[in-house]
Design an enzyme around this catalytic site. Sequence first.
Site, PDB file in Angstrom:
ATOM      1  NE  ARG A 124      22.527  -9.816  47.854  1.00 23.33           N
ATOM      2  CZ  ARG A 124      23.155  -8.806  48.565  1.00 23.33           C
ATOM      3  NH1 ARG A 124      21.654  -7.762  48.711  1.00 23.33           N
ATOM      4  NH2 ARG A 124      24.230  -8.096  48.079  1.00 23.33           N
ATOM      5  CE  LYS A 131      31.749 -12.626  46.339  1.00 23.27           C
ATOM      6  NZ  LYS A 131      30.256 -13.139  46.568  1.00 23.27           N
ATOM      7  NE  ARG A 138      24.069  -5.291  44.224  1.00 24.10           N
ATOM      8  CZ  ARG A 138      25.433  -6.087  44.781  1.00 24.10           C
ATOM      9  NH1 ARG A 138      26.208  -6.387  44.177  1.00 24.10           N
ATOM     10  NH2 ARG A 138      24.242  -6.791  45.003  1.00 24.10           N
ATOM     11  NE  ARG A 143      24.592 -15.647  44.977  1.00 20.91           N
ATOM     12  CZ  ARG A 143      25.799 -14.683  43.725  1.00 20.91           C
ATOM     13  NH1 ARG A 143      26.713 -14.826  42.755  1.00 20.91           N
ATOM     14  NH2 ARG A 143      25.148 -13.608  44.700  1.00 20.91           N
ATOM     15  NE  ARG A 148      27.617  -3.925  47.999  1.00 19.34           N
ATOM     16  CZ  ARG A 148      27.396  -5.181  47.244  1.00 19.34           C
ATOM     17  NH1 ARG A 148      28.995  -5.772  46.941  1.00 19.34           N
ATOM     18  NH2 ARG A 148      26.547  -6.190  47.481  1.00 19.34           N
TER      19      ARG A 148
HETATM   20  P1  ADP Z   1      25.675 -10.632  45.984  1.00 20.85           P
HETATM   21  O1  ADP Z   1      26.985 -11.705  45.981  1.00 20.85           O
HETATM   22  O2  ADP Z   1      25.881  -8.529  47.361  1.00 20.85           O
HETATM   23  O3  ADP Z   1      25.083 -11.263  46.341  1.00 20.85           O
HETATM   24  P2  ADP Z   1      25.791 -10.173  43.468  1.00 20.85           P
HETATM   25  O4  ADP Z   1      25.823  -8.861  42.333  1.00 20.85           O
HETATM   26  O5  ADP Z   1      27.026 -11.346  43.266  1.00 20.85           O
HETATM   27  O6  ADP Z   1      25.372 -10.094  44.420  1.00 20.85           O
HETATM   28  O7  ADP Z   1      24.623 -10.758  42.549  1.00 20.85           O
HETATM   29  C1  ADP Z   1      23.835 -10.499  42.489  1.00 20.85           C
HETATM   30  C2  ADP Z   1      21.957 -11.056  42.772  1.00 20.85           C
HETATM   31  O8  ADP Z   1      22.146 -11.907  41.184  1.00 20.85           O
HETATM   32  C3  ADP Z   1      21.875 -11.960  43.709  1.00 20.85           C
HETATM   33  O9  ADP Z   1      21.216 -11.727  45.006  1.00 20.85           O
HETATM   34  C4  ADP Z   1      21.237 -13.393  41.894  1.00 20.85           C
HETATM   35  O10 ADP Z   1      19.933 -12.633  42.398  1.00 20.85           O
HETATM   36  C5  ADP Z   1      21.574 -13.587  40.851  1.00 20.85           C
HETATM   37  N1  ADP Z   1      22.433 -14.064  41.243  1.00 20.85           N
HETATM   38  C6  ADP Z   1      24.309 -13.719  41.134  1.00 20.85           C
HETATM   39  N2  ADP Z   1      25.210 -14.967  40.084  1.00 20.85           N
HETATM   40  C7  ADP Z   1      24.044 -15.993  40.650  1.00 20.85           C
HETATM   41  C8  ADP Z   1      23.231 -17.190  40.950  1.00 20.85           C
HETATM   42  N3  ADP Z   1      25.090 -17.725  40.221  1.00 20.85           N
HETATM   43  N4  ADP Z   1      23.275 -18.125  41.053  1.00 20.85           N
HETATM   44  C9  ADP Z   1      21.646 -17.553  40.752  1.00 20.85           C
HETATM   45  N5  ADP Z   1      21.441 -15.981  41.180  1.00 20.85           N
HETATM   46  C10 ADP Z   1      22.330 -15.179  41.117  1.00 20.85           C
END
Ligand code: ADP
Length: 225
Positions: free
Chosen positions: A177, A20, A166, A96, A134
């Site tokens: 996740r 993504k 990360r 999400r 990654r």
């Molecule tokens: P990934 O897609 O690998 O889980 P992201 O970089 O998109 O990681 O997000 C990292 C973290 O940020 C998530 O695991 C969550 O804790 C928080 N986060 C990001 N976007 C949201 C969202 N829309 N709602 C709730 N938590 C979020």
Amino acid sequence: MGGVTQGIRLVMLGRQGAGKGTQCVRVSRHYVVPHISTGDMLRAAVKADTEVGRKAKGFMDRGELLPDEVIVEVVDFQLNHSNTTHRGFILDGFPRTVPQAEALSGIVADRGGLDLVIDLEVPIPIVLERLAGRRVCVDCGTNYSVQEPPKNGWVCDHCGGDVVQRADDTEEAIKRRLDLYERETAPLIEWYEKAGLLVSVDGLGTADEVTERVVGAIDERTGRR
Ligand code: ADP
Ligand code: ZN
């Protein structure tokens, strides 16, 4: 109307490791609209030790979602009060959950809603492999991997920042996740399908091949082609 003059309002869905982030950066350049990644924004907030960052850190390290109202406020601000999204936007990592999607509908209602929602499809065994390798730039968020590292050691090609794994890319947090994705985010695919906004795109292949599919899907959907 020429392609570049017209913006786009897009949500990109896809499980962790689907690519993504990489695709959003490319699509954002193509249509000249900002890439709004909630993960990148939250990581920057944690690094800068802001109020949101202090709220978010524990959830993020554990691989849990932030409460809907916290993240909705962050996105609402970006979309409506930051003056960067008049041509549109690409949302990555938001919504999400179904309540977040409902909130987003309200946030974008007065600008005609979303153009489309893309689901970038990559099977679980393949994303597991990708996530283990990654690596990411701590400063600008560019993604690399053990297979495709930066040119000089673990230093970012674009900004010179450190390229690291990360904190939430441990095996356990990744599993959590991915489980959360199936439970909370996969239902969104059906929700957007019912809303008539969903387009599925095959996320397998090279980044260039996938970009071509994504841009093709957007242009078809928005009548550019
Ligand atoms: P990934 O897609 O690998 O889980 P992201 O970089 O998109 O990681 O997000 C990292 C973290 O940020 C998530 O695991 C969550 O804790 C928080 N986060 C990001 N976007 C949201 C969202 N829309 N709602 C709730 N938590 C979020
Ligand atoms: Zn960088």
